[in-house]
Design an enzyme around this catalytic site. Structure first.
Site, PDB file in Angstrom:
ATOM      1  N   HIS A 251       4.738  -0.151  -9.856  1.00 46.20           N
ATOM      2  CA  HIS A 251       5.235  -0.140  -8.464  1.00 46.20           C
ATOM      3  C   HIS A 251       4.710   1.099  -7.708  1.00 46.20           C
ATOM      4  O   HIS A 251       5.497   1.953  -7.277  1.00 46.20           O
ATOM      5  CB  HIS A 251       6.782  -0.165  -8.452  1.00 46.20           C
TER       6      HIS A 251
ATOM      7  N   ARG B  28       7.908  -8.055  -4.093  1.00 43.40           N
ATOM      8  CA  ARG B  28       9.039  -7.693  -4.948  1.00 43.40           C
ATOM      9  C   ARG B  28       8.966  -8.594  -6.179  1.00 43.40           C
ATOM     10  O   ARG B  28       8.564  -9.769  -6.060  1.00 43.40           O
ATOM     11  CB  ARG B  28      10.384  -7.945  -4.241  1.00 43.40           C
TER      12      ARG B  28
ATOM     13  N   GLU C  73      12.678  -3.972 -12.878  1.00 41.18           N
ATOM     14  CA  GLU C  73      11.984  -2.672 -12.994  1.00 41.18           C
ATOM     15  C   GLU C  73      12.935  -1.581 -13.460  1.00 41.18           C
ATOM     16  O   GLU C  73      14.096  -1.582 -13.057  1.00 41.18           O
ATOM     17  CB  GLU C  73      11.389  -2.285 -11.628  1.00 41.18           C
TER      18      GLU C  73
HETATM   19  P1  NAP Z   1       6.928  -7.529   7.592  1.00 41.24           P
HETATM   20  O1  NAP Z   1       6.018  -6.971   8.625  1.00 41.24           O
HETATM   21  O2  NAP Z   1       8.339  -7.831   7.954  1.00 41.24           O
HETATM   22  O3  NAP Z   1       6.240  -8.857   7.024  1.00 41.24           O
HETATM   23  C1  NAP Z   1       6.871  -9.737   6.164  1.00 41.24           C
HETATM   24  C2  NAP Z   1       6.173 -11.084   6.244  1.00 41.24           C
HETATM   25  O4  NAP Z   1       6.770 -11.953   5.284  1.00 41.24           O
HETATM   26  C3  NAP Z   1       6.309 -11.749   7.611  1.00 41.24           C
HETATM   27  O5  NAP Z   1       5.050 -12.152   8.041  1.00 41.24           O
HETATM   28  C4  NAP Z   1       7.222 -12.928   7.368  1.00 41.24           C
HETATM   29  O6  NAP Z   1       6.806 -14.005   8.188  1.00 41.24           O
HETATM   30  C5  NAP Z   1       6.999 -13.233   5.892  1.00 41.24           C
HETATM   31  N1  NAP Z   1       8.166 -13.857   5.283  1.00 41.24           N
HETATM   32  C6  NAP Z   1       9.449 -13.436   5.328  1.00 41.24           C
HETATM   33  N2  NAP Z   1      10.244 -14.296   4.671  1.00 41.24           N
HETATM   34  C7  NAP Z   1       9.449 -15.282   4.216  1.00 41.24           C
HETATM   35  C8  NAP Z   1       9.689 -16.476   3.482  1.00 41.24           C
HETATM   36  N3  NAP Z   1      10.930 -16.819   3.086  1.00 41.24           N
HETATM   37  N4  NAP Z   1       8.637 -17.260   3.175  1.00 41.24           N
HETATM   38  C9  NAP Z   1       7.382 -16.909   3.578  1.00 41.24           C
HETATM   39  N5  NAP Z   1       7.103 -15.803   4.283  1.00 41.24           N
HETATM   40  C10 NAP Z   1       8.123 -14.995   4.598  1.00 41.24           C
HETATM   41  O7  NAP Z   1       7.017  -6.577   6.330  1.00 41.24           O
HETATM   42  P2  NAP Z   1       5.904  -5.590   5.751  1.00 41.24           P
HETATM   43  O8  NAP Z   1       6.073  -4.255   6.337  1.00 41.24           O
HETATM   44  O9  NAP Z   1       4.575  -6.259   5.810  1.00 41.24           O
HETATM   45  O10 NAP Z   1       6.420  -5.499   4.211  1.00 41.24           O
HETATM   46  C11 NAP Z   1       6.520  -6.679   3.446  1.00 41.24           C
HETATM   47  C12 NAP Z   1       7.177  -6.423   2.117  1.00 41.24           C
HETATM   48  O11 NAP Z   1       6.262  -5.808   1.224  1.00 41.24           O
HETATM   49  C13 NAP Z   1       8.375  -5.471   2.088  1.00 41.24           C
HETATM   50  O12 NAP Z   1       9.560  -6.089   2.529  1.00 41.24           O
HETATM   51  C14 NAP Z   1       8.449  -5.087   0.610  1.00 41.24           C
HETATM   52  O13 NAP Z   1       9.232  -6.022  -0.103  1.00 41.24           O
HETATM   53  C15 NAP Z   1       6.986  -5.210   0.159  1.00 41.24           C
HETATM   54  N6  NAP Z   1       6.397  -3.886  -0.116  1.00 41.24           N
HETATM   55  C16 NAP Z   1       6.066  -3.551  -1.390  1.00 41.24           C
HETATM   56  C17 NAP Z   1       5.500  -2.320  -1.651  1.00 41.24           C
HETATM   57  C18 NAP Z   1       5.126  -1.899  -3.035  1.00 41.24           C
HETATM   58  O14 NAP Z   1       5.198  -0.719  -3.323  1.00 41.24           O
HETATM   59  N7  NAP Z   1       4.685  -2.804  -3.889  1.00 41.24           N
HETATM   60  C19 NAP Z   1       5.270  -1.416  -0.608  1.00 41.24           C
HETATM   61  C20 NAP Z   1       5.623  -1.789   0.661  1.00 41.24           C
HETATM   62  C21 NAP Z   1       6.173  -3.034   0.908  1.00 41.24           C
HETATM   63  P3  NAP Z   1       7.850 -15.124   8.711  1.00 41.24           P
HETATM   64  O15 NAP Z   1       9.053 -14.385   9.245  1.00 41.24           O
HETATM   65  O16 NAP Z   1       7.061 -15.866   9.729  1.00 41.24           O
HETATM   66  O17 NAP Z   1       8.192 -15.972   7.536  1.00 41.24           O
HETATM   67  C1  8YV Z   2       8.229   2.081  -2.520  1.00 40.72           C
HETATM   68  C2  8YV Z   2       8.304  -0.232  -1.444  1.00 40.72           C
HETATM   69  O1  8YV Z   2       7.676   2.052  -3.784  1.00 40.72           O
HETATM   70  O2  8YV Z   2       8.412   0.343   0.815  1.00 40.72           O
HETATM   71  C3  8YV Z   2       8.725  -0.469  -0.044  1.00 40.72           C
HETATM   72  O3  8YV Z   2       9.362  -1.497   0.187  1.00 40.72           O
HETATM   73  O4  8YV Z   2       8.506  -1.033  -2.299  1.00 40.72           O
HETATM   74  C4  8YV Z   2       7.555   0.988  -1.780  1.00 40.72           C
HETATM   75  O5  8YV Z   2       6.933   1.563  -0.690  1.00 40.72           O
HETATM   76  C5  8YV Z   2       9.671   2.058  -2.673  1.00 40.72           C
HETATM   77  O6  8YV Z   2      10.291   1.939  -1.463  1.00 40.72           O
HETATM   78  C6  8YV Z   2      10.127   3.321  -3.372  1.00 40.72           C
HETATM   79  O7  8YV Z   2      11.426   3.583  -3.109  1.00 40.72           O
END
Ligand code: NAP
Ligand code: 8YV
Length: 323
Positions: free
Chosen positions: A280, A233, A262
């Protein structure tokens, strides 16, 4: 088909609209000029909300207008758009869309990393602008012999790490807890990981607990050959500190899929040649967005058929409910 009334706050993908139209009574908030009057009328009947991270924050004040709300089904695995703590306090379940996007986001992250290091978009511009006719594109930095640090080794972080194994680079990670079943080096301190890495890939949740985790100190530790990739994010990186670090050469370059405000991106970043900027799009393929959309529908249908939520978030764990 259930008799439940569901509120959609802004238009979502056809899979969600068509799915919910079939499964329940769907109310489209955005189609009503006087939203206040509409909410006064239907608010007490609404038992479910469908929303998306694309529409900014779902204010907790909306909960006041929906006294019989049971579930919020949010599109996206990140759910910093919903006040899940407040929802939990009110007994409202929040669901997100985990798992179905891991591979897509991990693929894009590797693409962004390579694009940033090997300057793929810059090389494309170079050719189109006819500059190749005057001489070859300058040599680029490399992924070879890099030490990659992953900040947040969750579902997506692990999918990124698995792909990186094929590139023969060293992999380490930071999170608040050590992950079971992985052999990558664990750094309990983010500063320690940044000092030991020359690529940092950020893939944590957003929200207050990770706000500006990547600040001037971490960028300095990453160092002058260091590359920052942010697919988490925008709020996780102090954007102003990043701009200063890129200008001063404190780090080498950055690849960013997410931004603090954004879809507005600072002009200073747009004007920089040594960064790669994406709007994004990490999960944004037709295939994966449809899978996420279907999970939004499936969570609501499962709930209203009495089977509980499929993917409740941590703050609102499902403990069963009265039939
Ligand atoms: P997840 O399985 O819950 O993994 C999140 C990881 O972040 C965990 O390993 C957690 O480990 C770590 N974490 C949480 N808080 C933290 C902190 N304060 N300091 C350091 N590490 C921390 O989630 P996921 O499914 O992999 O998704 C992760 C994130 O990716 C989403 O929440 C979203 O914000 C982002 N995302 C972005 C896109 C995009 O389009 N760019 C798409 C999908 C997801 P610990 O609990 O051990 O700290
Ligand atoms: C999407 C994301 O772009 O899943 C997330 O957390 O950031 C992305 O997969 C977003 O959710 C669109 O609404």
């Amino acid at each position: 088909m259930t008799t439940a009334d569901i509120l959609m706050t802004a238009p979502m993908m056809p899979v969600v609209i068509e799915g919910l139209d079939k499964a329940c009574r769907l109310h489209r908030l955005w189609e009503h000029e006087d939203r206040d009057a509409f909410l006064r009328e239907v608010g007490p009947r609404i038992r479910g909300v469908a929303t998306s991270t694309l529409y900014g924050r779902l204010e907790a004040s909306l909960f006041d207008r929906l006294p019989n709300l049971e579930i919020v089904s949010s599109f996206g695995v990140g759910y910093d758009n919903v006040d899940a703590v407040e929802a939990g306090r009110r007994g409202i379940v929040v669901t997100n869309t985990p798992g179905v996007l891991d591979d897509e986001v991990a693929d894009l992250t590797i693409g962004l990393l390579l694009a940033t290091l090997r300057k793929i978009p810059q090389a494309d511009r170079y050719l189109r602008e006819g500059r190749w006719l005057k001489g070859p594109f300058p040599l680029s930095p490399t992924l070879r012999e890099r030490k990659v640090g992953i900040v947040g080794l969750g579902r997506i972080g692990k999918a990124i790490a698995r792909r990186l194994e094929g590139f023969g680079v060293s992999i380490a990670y930071h999170g608040r807890t050590r992950q079971e079943g992985v052999s990558y080096a664990y750094h309990p301190s983010l500063l320690g990981l940044a000092e030991a890495s020359d690529v940092l890939i950020v893939i944590t949740p957003g929200g207050v607990s990770t706000k500006h985790l990547i600040n001037a100190e971490i960028l300095k530790a990453l160092g002058s050959s260091g590359v920052l990739i942010n697919v988490a994010r925008g709020s996780v990186v102090d954007e102003q500190a990043l701009i200063e670090a890129l200008k001063a050469g404190t780090i080498l370059s950055a690849g960013l899929d997410v931004f603090e405000d954004e879809p507005r991106v600072p002009q200073e970043l747009i004007e920089m040649e040594h960064v790669v900027l994406l709007p994004h799009i990490a999960s944004a393929s037709v295939h994966t967005r449809n899978a996420m959309a279907q999970l939004v529908v499936d969570n609501l249908v499962s709930w209203f058929e009495g089977r509980g939520p499929l993917t409740p978030v941590l703050e609102t764990p499902y403990r069963g409910r009265e039939a």
